[in-house]
Design a protein around this motif. Structure first.
Motif, short mmCIF file in Angstrom:
data_model
loop_
_atom_site.label_atom_id
_atom_site.label_comp_id
_atom_site.label_asym_id
_atom_site.label_seq_id
_atom_site.Cartn_x
_atom_site.Cartn_y
_atom_site.Cartn_z
N LEU A 103 65.12 -3.98 -44.12
CA LEU A 103 64.78 -3.48 -42.79
C LEU A 103 64.13 -4.58 -41.97
O LEU A 103 63.19 -5.24 -42.44
N VAL A 104 64.60 -4.76 -40.75
CA VAL A 104 64.04 -5.75 -39.83
C VAL A 104 63.83 -5.09 -38.46
O VAL A 104 64.49 -4.10 -38.15
N PRO A 105 62.93 -5.61 -37.64
CA PRO A 105 62.65 -4.95 -36.35
C PRO A 105 63.65 -5.25 -35.25
O PRO A 105 63.74 -4.49 -34.29
N THR A 106 64.43 -6.34 -35.34
CA THR A 106 65.31 -6.72 -34.24
C THR A 106 66.70 -7.09 -34.74
O THR A 106 66.91 -7.41 -35.90
N ARG A 107 67.66 -7.04 -33.82
CA ARG A 107 69.05 -7.40 -34.14
C ARG A 107 69.18 -8.89 -34.47
O ARG A 107 69.95 -9.26 -35.34
N GLU A 108 68.45 -9.72 -33.71
CA GLU A 108 68.52 -11.16 -33.99
C GLU A 108 68.10 -11.46 -35.42
O GLU A 108 68.75 -12.27 -36.11
N LEU A 109 67.04 -10.82 -35.87
CA LEU A 109 66.58 -11.03 -37.24
C LEU A 109 67.61 -10.52 -38.25
O LEU A 109 67.83 -11.15 -39.29
N ALA A 110 68.24 -9.39 -37.95
CA ALA A 110 69.26 -8.86 -38.85
C ALA A 110 70.42 -9.85 -39.00
O ALA A 110 70.94 -10.07 -40.10
N GLU A 111 70.81 -10.46 -37.91
CA GLU A 111 71.89 -11.46 -37.95
C GLU A 111 71.48 -12.67 -38.77
O GLU A 111 72.27 -13.20 -39.57
N GLN A 112 70.23 -13.13 -38.60
CA GLN A 112 69.75 -14.28 -39.38
C GLN A 112 69.73 -13.97 -40.87
O GLN A 112 70.16 -14.80 -41.69
N VAL A 113 69.24 -12.78 -41.23
CA VAL A 113 69.16 -12.40 -42.64
C VAL A 113 70.56 -12.30 -43.24
O VAL A 113 70.81 -12.77 -44.35
N GLN A 114 71.49 -11.71 -42.49
CA GLN A 114 72.87 -11.57 -42.99
C GLN A 114 73.50 -12.94 -43.25
O GLN A 114 74.20 -13.13 -44.25
N LYS A 115 73.22 -13.91 -42.40
CA LYS A 115 73.78 -15.25 -42.59
C LYS A 115 73.21 -15.91 -43.84
O LYS A 115 73.94 -16.60 -44.58
N VAL A 116 71.91 -15.70 -44.09
CA VAL A 116 71.29 -16.26 -45.30
C VAL A 116 71.92 -15.64 -46.55
O VAL A 116 72.24 -16.33 -47.52
N ILE A 117 72.12 -14.32 -46.52
CA ILE A 117 72.74 -13.63 -47.66
C ILE A 117 74.14 -14.18 -47.92
O ILE A 117 74.50 -14.49 -49.07
N MET A 118 74.92 -14.32 -46.88
CA MET A 118 76.31 -14.80 -47.04
C MET A 118 76.34 -16.23 -47.56
O MET A 118 77.21 -16.60 -48.35
N SER A 119 75.39 -17.07 -47.12
CA SER A 119 75.39 -18.46 -47.58
C SER A 119 75.01 -18.55 -49.05
O SER A 119 75.60 -19.33 -49.80
N PHE A 120 74.04 -17.75 -49.50
CA PHE A 120 73.63 -17.78 -50.90
C PHE A 120 74.63 -17.07 -51.82
O PHE A 120 74.69 -17.36 -53.02
N ALA A 121 75.42 -16.15 -51.26
CA ALA A 121 76.41 -15.42 -52.05
C ALA A 121 77.80 -16.04 -51.93
O ALA A 121 78.78 -15.42 -52.33
N ALA A 122 77.87 -17.25 -51.42
CA ALA A 122 79.16 -17.88 -51.14
C ALA A 122 80.04 -18.05 -52.39
O ALA A 122 81.26 -18.02 -52.31
N PHE A 123 79.41 -18.23 -53.56
CA PHE A 123 80.17 -18.46 -54.79
C PHE A 123 80.19 -17.23 -55.71
O PHE A 123 80.58 -17.32 -56.87
#
Length: 612
Positions: A103-123
């Motif tokens: 859970l995050v308070p803003t959409r911008e933060l949600a987008e940032q978190v999603q990008k971090v997840i995708m980068s770490f889950a790349a393999f």
């Protein structure tokens, strides 16, 4: 300082991380696929919060961590969650359930978190599936995404609550819960959703509360979700503006524009700058003013579409734009009646008096309570747009050379968060604030705003807070006799930036960004190279542009150049490369040589050879 007690009146475990040795990622025994992603992302050594939080998280403990934005909090909870999901998939390959909620308070933060997840889950292939519910898609599309049981859901509390209510999302299998920027979640008006979700999430789910400050809101969340959490209070060297040189300039209201013109046109500040203003209209007034002098900037406010805001921040971090004019609207929401403001100030003064008498055990907590008491007098429930947007907090700006407080914030706490945008990762930074003396308020009506009436009172509170943190707020000296030479040019520019021009620019910008954000979204997904060429700092042309203002004539320049305007060198902070392009430099050198001819120019009539 008193220790906080849990539900059983037992002191909560507390850790500062000072005694334990820093770990490296290899020592954490993460899944090989995660280690491969870390190598790809060039994560060589954990940050302070990562080295302290990840080992505790892998042991299954609840964590309440205080660390500033940009300190690596996201990776500190994403890596343990990914590790747990991969272990679950290894034990039960057929497992299909949503087990992690962020859970995050803003959409911008949600987008940032999603990008971090995708980068770490790349393999990780199909073993990790994550969905960001804050994206602007229809309810049917969201329902179809959730029907496939993604492993991780990233969202604001409102989106999660609505999907739980319509049975699109089930939370009965949740094993990991994260509330990022926890001190903002309740203050943004998500109280009802948070209380409802606390009943839907299973007891025993491992919980991470990540925050920049430990406030009463965080305590409320701790009581709702945590089981005797480990508390990490992490102080880094540059915490709370320690790496920032703080300066204040006292000036008249119209002189804010004059000094801004001089600062940027004469490059007194070099590098990327965030200009904080009070509201949206102010955003476009400053942008149109800078356009008069050929200075490009882009705006950031809650009226712009979410895709545009995210793209502006990304391009700013890449160095495409040097100036962002940001309306920090979260600081000024609510009623602004003078009586209620007076009540707030009186209560804050009473709390400050208690602090000086030693009645408070925790100075930071007392300040937070003081500000909260004042805010209860004026806070209203925020709209959806306001909940989704914040600049002083949450959004991760990189390599910011200077924060320019064009309009002073409305609380000392907000000031601390603003200046935290600069002076990071061991780099020097500068915060420059314009303060209007009380006797100057309202003297120049076209540029006057109500909040400047209280600038001096707010400055005193800011200085007091910064002094407690061990930081100094110093005056910044301009040679006004030299600056006055530019005053008539500033007046010409301001005359063109009328109220009608501001309103027209505001409407035009929103229309343009809506087109870029919605109609071209799919086109840019198929053509990413063209997205890189999309710019947000174009001229709005709402105000009459006077060509002669774009250039500074030599007779206006002081004899000593930049040093004639200001004796201070602190503002000249550059993160971008100042070296001339190597190829261009060589080309200019060859032109100057001109193969032995002066000036490098060849007269075709003198070198013309007639054929015989």
């Amino acid at each position: 300082m008193k220790r906080k007690l849990d539900a059983n009146d037992i002191p909560s475990p507390e850790a500062t991380g000072a005694d334990s040795k820093d770990l490296d990622f290899e020592a954490l025994n993460l899944d090989p696929r995660l280690r491969q992603a870390l190598i790809k992302e060039k994560f060589t050594k954990p940050t302070l919060v990562q080295s302290k939080a990840i080992p505790l998280a892998l042991e299954g403990k609840d964590i309440l961590a205080r660390a500033k934005t940009g300190s690596g909090k996201t990776a500190a909870y994403v890596l343990p969650i990914l590790q747990a999901i991969l272990q679950q998939k290894t034990a039960v390959p057929s497992l299909k359930a949503t087990t992690a909620l962020i859970l995050v308070p803003t959409r911008e933060l949600a987008e940032q978190v999603q990008k971090v997840i995708m980068s770490f889950a790349a393999f990780c292939g199909k073993d990790i599936r994550s969905v960001n519910l804050t994206q602007k898609v229809s309810d049917e599309v969201q329902r179809s995404l959730l029907a496939d049981f993604p492993d991780i859901v990233v969202s604001t509390p409102t989106r999660v609550d609505s999907n739980v209510n319509n049975s699109a999302l089930a939370l009965d299998k949740i094993t990991h819960l994260v509330i990022d920027e926890a001190d903002l979640v309740l203050s943004y008006g998500y109280d009802e959703e948070i209380n409802a979700l606390s009943k839907a999430i299973p007891r025993g789910a491992q919980t991470f509360l990540m925050s920049a400050t430990l406030t009463s809101e965080v305590d409320t969340l701790k009581d709702l979700y945590c089981r005797n959490p480990v508390i990490l209070k992490l102080e880094e060297k540059e915490e709370k503006g320690a790496g920032v040189s703080q300066f204040v300039v006292k000036c008249a209201e119209d002189e804010k524009f004059l000094l801004t013109y001089v600062i940027f046109k004469l490059q007194l500040i070099k590098g990327k700058v965030i200009i904080f203003v009070q509201d949206v209209d102010r955003c476009y007034r400053v942008k149109l003013f800078l356009e008069q002098f050929g200075l490009k900037s882009c705006v950031l406010n809650s009226e712009l579409p979410i895709n545009s805001r995210i793209h502006v921040v990304e391009e700013f971090n890449k160095g495409v734009y040097d100036i962002i004019v940001a309306a920090d609207e979260q600081e000024v929401f609510g009623t602004t009646k003078s009586k209620k403001r007076e009540v707030k100030e009186t209560e804050e003064e009473q709390e400050d008096a208690k602090e000086e008498m030693g009645d408070s055990d925790d100075e930071e907590a007392t300040e937070d309570k003081s500000e909260k008491k004042g805010q209860t007098q004026k806070r209203r429930k925020m709209t959806g747009k306001e909940k989704d947007y914040s600049i002083a907090r949450g959004v991760d700006f990189q390599n910011v050379a200077c924060v320019l407080n064009f309009d002073l914030p409305t609380s000392s706490k907000s000031y601390t968060h603003r200046i935290g945008r600069t002076g990071r990762a061991g780099k020097a930074g500068m915060a420059l604030s314009f303060v209007v003396p009380a006797e100057q308020h309202g003297k120049h009506r076209p540029t006057s705003i109500p909040s400047t009436k209280h600038d001096e009172t707010m400055l005193a509170k800011i200085i007091k807070r910064q002094t407690k943190l061990g930081h100094e707020v110093k005056p910044y000296h301009f040679e006004m006799t030299q600056v006055d030479a530019f005053r008539y040019r500033m007046t010409d520019a301001l005359r063109a930036v009328t109220r009608l021009a501001v309103q027209e620019a505001r409407g035009r910008e929103i229309r343009q960004e809506l087109i870029k954000s919605e109609k071209l979204k799919r086109h840019f997904e198929d053509n990413p190279d063209e997205l890189r060429q999309l710019r947000h700092d174009g001229e709005l042309r709402a105000a009459r542009v006077q060509a002669h203002l774009k250039h500074v004539p030599d007779y206006l320049m002081p004899a000593k150049g930049r040093k004639g305007i200001s004796k201070e060198n602190a503002g000249y902070v550059g993160f971008s490369s100042t070296k001339q392009n190597r190829i261009r430099k060589a080309r200019d050198r060859n032109r100057a040589r001109g193969k032995g001819k002066a000036g490098g120019k060849v007269d075709p009539l003198k070198t013309f050879n007639r054929r015989k």
